[in-house]
Design an enzyme around this catalytic site. Structure first.
Site, PDB file in Angstrom:
ATOM      1  N   HIS A  94      26.458 -38.215  44.670  1.00 16.96           N
ATOM      2  CA  HIS A  94      27.086 -38.135  43.431  1.00 16.96           C
ATOM      3  C   HIS A  94      27.142 -39.525  42.585  1.00 16.96           C
ATOM      4  O   HIS A  94      28.212 -40.626  42.457  1.00 16.96           O
ATOM      5  CB  HIS A  94      28.649 -37.496  42.530  1.00 16.96           C
ATOM      6  CG  HIS A  94      28.800 -36.967  41.585  1.00 16.96           C
ATOM      7  ND1 HIS A  94      28.512 -35.730  41.388  1.00 16.96           N
ATOM      8  CD2 HIS A  94      28.593 -37.480  40.422  1.00 16.96           C
ATOM      9  CE1 HIS A  94      27.672 -35.687  39.689  1.00 16.96           C
ATOM     10  NE2 HIS A  94      28.495 -36.660  39.112  1.00 16.96           N
ATOM     11  N   GLU A 100      34.551 -30.225  36.245  1.00 15.47           N
ATOM     12  CA  GLU A 100      35.875 -31.183  35.531  1.00 15.47           C
ATOM     13  C   GLU A 100      36.958 -31.509  34.344  1.00 15.47           C
ATOM     14  O   GLU A 100      37.421 -31.172  33.611  1.00 15.47           O
ATOM     15  CB  GLU A 100      34.333 -32.077  36.572  1.00 15.47           C
ATOM     16  CG  GLU A 100      35.116 -34.023  35.656  1.00 15.47           C
ATOM     17  CD  GLU A 100      34.044 -35.146  35.410  1.00 15.47           C
ATOM     18  OE1 GLU A 100      34.727 -35.777  35.762  1.00 15.47           O
ATOM     19  OE2 GLU A 100      33.291 -34.730  35.245  1.00 15.47           O
ATOM     20  N   ASP A 144      30.032 -42.034  40.836  1.00 18.13           N
ATOM     21  CA  ASP A 144      29.855 -41.459  39.757  1.00 18.13           C
ATOM     22  C   ASP A 144      29.170 -41.994  38.549  1.00 18.13           C
ATOM     23  O   ASP A 144      27.731 -42.507  38.851  1.00 18.13           O
ATOM     24  CB  ASP A 144      30.691 -40.321  38.732  1.00 18.13           C
ATOM     25  CG  ASP A 144      30.652 -39.743  37.451  1.00 18.13           C
ATOM     26  OD1 ASP A 144      29.261 -39.165  37.535  1.00 18.13           O
ATOM     27  OD2 ASP A 144      31.511 -39.313  37.524  1.00 18.13           O
TER      28      ASP A 144
END
Length: 347
Positions: free
Chosen positions: A16, A203, A281
């Site tokens: 990710h 999220e 991220d």
């Protein structure tokens, strides 16, 4: 003094990582100067910007900073530099496999169109992988803020370029906008073409968005997924199906999903048997890269070296890496765990 093993030497997969968000801060400054782009103080202070995306104003600010950074990527050599440096950072953090996520439509206006942009990105990934030795592939992500027909176009394009290094199809941006089921046809195209399904969910919204990823998009991985911790039944479902959650602890705190690193439900997911792949991220905006996520698990959740090794194994098993690469990385995890601890326990 108790000692532990260096997490930057632990072989792992990184599943990710967003394209522009992988940029080094120094590179952003140089490119902004090159193109005469004025950067806001939040991107020049040397510290991660203060972000909180749990309301629409906060998300708009986060997206604005991301868009400004992306506007500094204007030529193939900029793309090549970004990808090479992202690979170098991952190698430094012990990653043996990286799946970098990108929406090529965002770069199309500056790179001559959608197909030329995608080919520039794929060429850069192939070159960086060859030069650094890092296994590296691409996950094409649609934008849930755009029309689902655009997602179908992207899915067809991703399948067409599967042999050039595309391994998955995702769905990103504000998960509070657009229903997952609106993109079901795009994900069906991707899955039928042999790509894994890895949409964002769980999220900024609760467990229901994770369930939608499973039921409507047949996800084999979920970007984030941490809010599943609020639903024991959903946790069991994720564990039973072996769906990997790409958990990004520093991102969760930076965006205000959780107040402190200790509040991120790593233990809840781990003890429920939900496979996890820790991810960074958007390091450009959140200030930490891959190895730091493992350090966070150790410091704030008491993960032992044995448990960190298992997290690394889960990331490798959840990846699209070829079997020989998986085996090599898994052997490396065992070797790491068999090695002598060298770092002070507080590191």
């Amino acid at each position: 003094m108790e000692r532990v093993r260096d997490v930057s030497r632990l072989p792992k997969a990184h599943l990710h990582l967003h394209f522009t968000g992988s940029m080094r801060p120094g590179t952003l400054l140089e490119l902004a100067e090159k193109y005469g782009v004025h950067l806001p103080d939040a991107l020049t202070s040397g510290e991660p910007p203060k972000l909180r995306a749990t309301d629409e104003r906060g998300w708009f600010r986060f997206q604005r900073l991301y868009d400004i950074a992306r506007s500094c990527l204007r030529a193939p050599e900029d793309i090549q530099r970004l990808v090479r440096e992202a690979a170098e950072e991952d190698v430094r953090d012990g990653s043996g496999w990286l799946e970098i996520q990108v929406d090529p439509t965002s770069y199309a206006p500056m790179l001559g169109g959608l197909i030329p942009a995608l080919e520039v990105i794929l060429d850069a990934v192939e070159r960086a992988s060859r030069d650094t030795g890092l296994g590296m592939r691409v996950l094409v992500a649609a934008n849930r803020m755009k029309h689902p027909l655009e997602a179908r176009t992207l899915a067809r394009l991703a399948v067409r370029y599967r042999d050039r290094g595309i391994v998955g199809f995702g769905l990103s941006n504000d998960e509070r906008r657009g229903m997952a089921r609106d993109f079901d046809r795009a994900f069906a195209i991707a899955r039928d073409g042999g790509l894994l399904a890895a949409p964002h969910g769980g999220e900024l919204t609760g467990p229901s968005s994770v369930r939608d990823c499973l039921d409507d998009l047949h996800a084999s991985r979920v970007g984030h997924g941490v809010r599943a911790a609020e639903d024991p039944r959903l946790l069991r479902q994720l564990a039973e199906r072996g769906v990997t959650c790409e958990v990004c602890p520093s991102s969760n705190v930076a965006l205000g999903v959780y107040e402190t690193p200790g509040d991120v439900p790593l233990r809840t997911l781990y003890e429920a048997g939900v496979p996890m792949a820790l991810g960074a991220d958007d390091p450009l905006l959140f200030g930490s890269r891959l190895a730091a996520q493992y350090t966070l698990a150790r410091r704030h959740h008491g993960f032992t070296d044995g448990e960190l090794a298992e997290l690394a194994r889960q990331s490798i098993r959840g990846s699209a890496a070829p079997e020989d690469v998986r085996k090599k990385l898994l052997v490396g995890v065992d070797e790491w765990l068999a090695s002598e601890p060298t770092e002070p326990a507080g590191s």
